[in-house]
Design a protein around this motif. Structure first.
Motif, short mmCIF file in Angstrom:
data_model
loop_
_atom_site.label_atom_id
_atom_site.label_comp_id
_atom_site.label_asym_id
_atom_site.label_seq_id
_atom_site.Cartn_x
_atom_site.Cartn_y
_atom_site.Cartn_z
N LYS A 80 0.82 -1.21 0.00
CA LYS A 80 0.00 0.00 0.00
C LYS A 80 0.85 1.26 0.00
CE LYS A 80 -1.34 1.34 3.98
NZ LYS A 80 -1.98 1.36 5.31
N ARG A 84 1.23 3.94 -2.95
CA ARG A 84 0.69 5.29 -2.83
C ARG A 84 1.78 6.36 -2.80
NH1 ARG A 84 -2.42 5.50 3.01
NH2 ARG A 84 -0.63 5.34 4.42
N GLY A 116 -4.90 7.38 -3.32
CA GLY A 116 -5.72 6.52 -2.47
C GLY A 116 -6.56 5.53 -3.26
N SER A 119 -4.14 2.76 -4.58
CA SER A 119 -3.69 1.82 -3.56
C SER A 119 -4.83 0.95 -3.04
CB SER A 119 -3.02 2.58 -2.39
OG SER A 119 -3.95 3.42 -1.74
N SER A 120 -6.04 1.50 -2.93
CA SER A 120 -7.18 0.71 -2.46
C SER A 120 -7.51 -0.42 -3.42
CB SER A 120 -8.42 1.60 -2.29
OG SER A 120 -9.54 0.83 -1.90
N VAL A 124 -5.05 -2.50 -0.87
CA VAL A 124 -5.56 -2.22 0.47
C VAL A 124 -6.83 -3.01 0.78
CG1 VAL A 124 -6.48 -0.45 2.01
CG2 VAL A 124 -4.52 0.06 0.56
N THR A 171 -13.86 1.10 1.78
CA THR A 171 -12.40 1.11 1.90
C THR A 171 -11.79 2.13 0.96
OG1 THR A 171 -12.39 -1.26 2.45
CG2 THR A 171 -10.30 -0.29 1.75
N THR A 172 -12.32 2.20 -0.26
CA THR A 172 -11.80 3.16 -1.23
C THR A 172 -12.11 4.58 -0.81
OG1 THR A 172 -12.05 1.55 -3.02
CG2 THR A 172 -11.81 3.85 -3.66
N GLN A 175 -9.70 5.34 1.83
CA GLN A 175 -8.36 5.58 1.29
C GLN A 175 -8.27 6.92 0.57
OE1 GLN A 175 -5.37 3.84 1.61
NE2 GLN A 175 -6.59 2.92 3.22
N THR A 179 -5.59 8.98 2.41
CA THR A 179 -4.39 9.32 1.64
C THR A 179 -4.40 10.78 1.24
OG1 THR A 179 -4.40 7.05 0.79
CG2 THR A 179 -2.95 8.63 -0.32
#
Length: 294
Positions: A80, A84, A116, A119-120, A124, A171-172, A175, A179
């Protein structure tokens, strides 16, 4: 983020330094993450004091229980943060002032938000799903023997997509906010200090700035984290079902900001560790790899 005096940064440096920082930060702060997840899953019927939660787990389940799911989180954190930091540095270059190598506040936050999403999607959500399911299972059925067994079992019961991507939306969103606020606010603070002649390259400055960014991030994004945790427990729970359960159990403020103390304790320390480790790892890698990777 991981830039030299000219503002330029090698993707290889960003990737390696970010991954190293993520692994160090995850291991050092995992007991707080464990306690926060337990409270978000069962907080309406147990203590909300992180130190008491940790003490109860050690007494009832043993010290090793505090690191249940830790290996998954370390792997996830390495990937992650590597992704990111690379994404943020790459996006930052597109928007920064070519002379001062700084960004405006909106550009800093937007660069972090895009990082973000990347990475999600890449790492992630799957690792958070597995980590949360392992922590939930350790408290309830205790049927998962390892992260791989967890994935295989959930995939058989719920399908591979739900086994790895349950809670993807929340989650996204988390993130994007996390982030965006963390990398964005850190960049804003660092650019502001640099413009006034302060030394921003030392470990103490990196830790303080990272801790400040972590505080801002936690308070702004806690509801997303709470819903995400509820949606990623071992049994299948939809996002809207998770929202309704939280509201029914504790109401709006008490429910959606459940686990704030635990997460704040972790993210303040995590932010300091993450950015300090990232900056120091970048310096060592630049010295080791030579000027072609500056």
């Amino acid at each position: 983020m991981v830039a030299d005096a000219s503002g330029k940064s090698s993707p290889l440096i960003s990737l390696c330094a970010g991954g190293t920082a993520g692994g160090v930060e995850a291991f050092c702060t995992y007991p707080f993450e464990f306690a926060k997840t337990r409270v978000q899953l069962y907080g309406h019927g147990s203590s909300r004091n992180p130190f008491r939660i940790v003490g109860q787990v050690v007494k009832e389940e043993g010290l090793s229980a505090l690191y249940k799911g830790c290996s998954t989180m370390i792997v996830g954190s390495i990937g992650k943060d590597a992704i990111r930091f690379v994404a943020f540095d790459s996006i930052r270059k597109m928007f920064e002032d070519p002379e001062t190598h700084t960004l405006g506040p909106a550009q800093s936050i937007m660069s972090g938000m895009v990082a973000g999403v990347v990475s999600s999607t890449a790492i992630v959500t799957p690792t958070e799903r597995i980590k949360t399911a392992l922590i939930d299972d350790a408290k309830t059925l205790q049927r998962f023997r390892s992260p791989w067994h967890c994935v295989a079992t959930l995939a058989q019961e719920q399908g591979l997509r739900r086994a790895l991507y349950a809670g993807y939306v929340t989650t996204t969103l988390k993130q994007i906010g996390t982030t965006g606020f963390r990398l964005g606010s850190y960049s804003i603070i660092k650019d502001w200090e640099r413009s006034r002649g302060y030394n921003v390259d030392g470990p103490l400055a990196s830790f303080a700035n990272g801790a400040a960014a972590g505080t801002i991030t936690t308070l702004a994004t806690q509801p997303f984290d709470t819903v995400k945790t509820k949606a990623q427990q071992a049994k299948a729970v939809g996002t809207m079902d998770a929202v309704r359960i939280i509201m029914a159990e504790d109401g709006f403020f008490k429910g959606f900001w459940r686990g704030t103390v635990m997460r704040l304790g972790r993210t303040v320390m995590a932010g300091g560790i993450l950015f300090t480790a990232n900056e120091q790892a970048a310096k060592m890698l630049r010295a080791l790899l030579g000027p072609q990777y500056q």
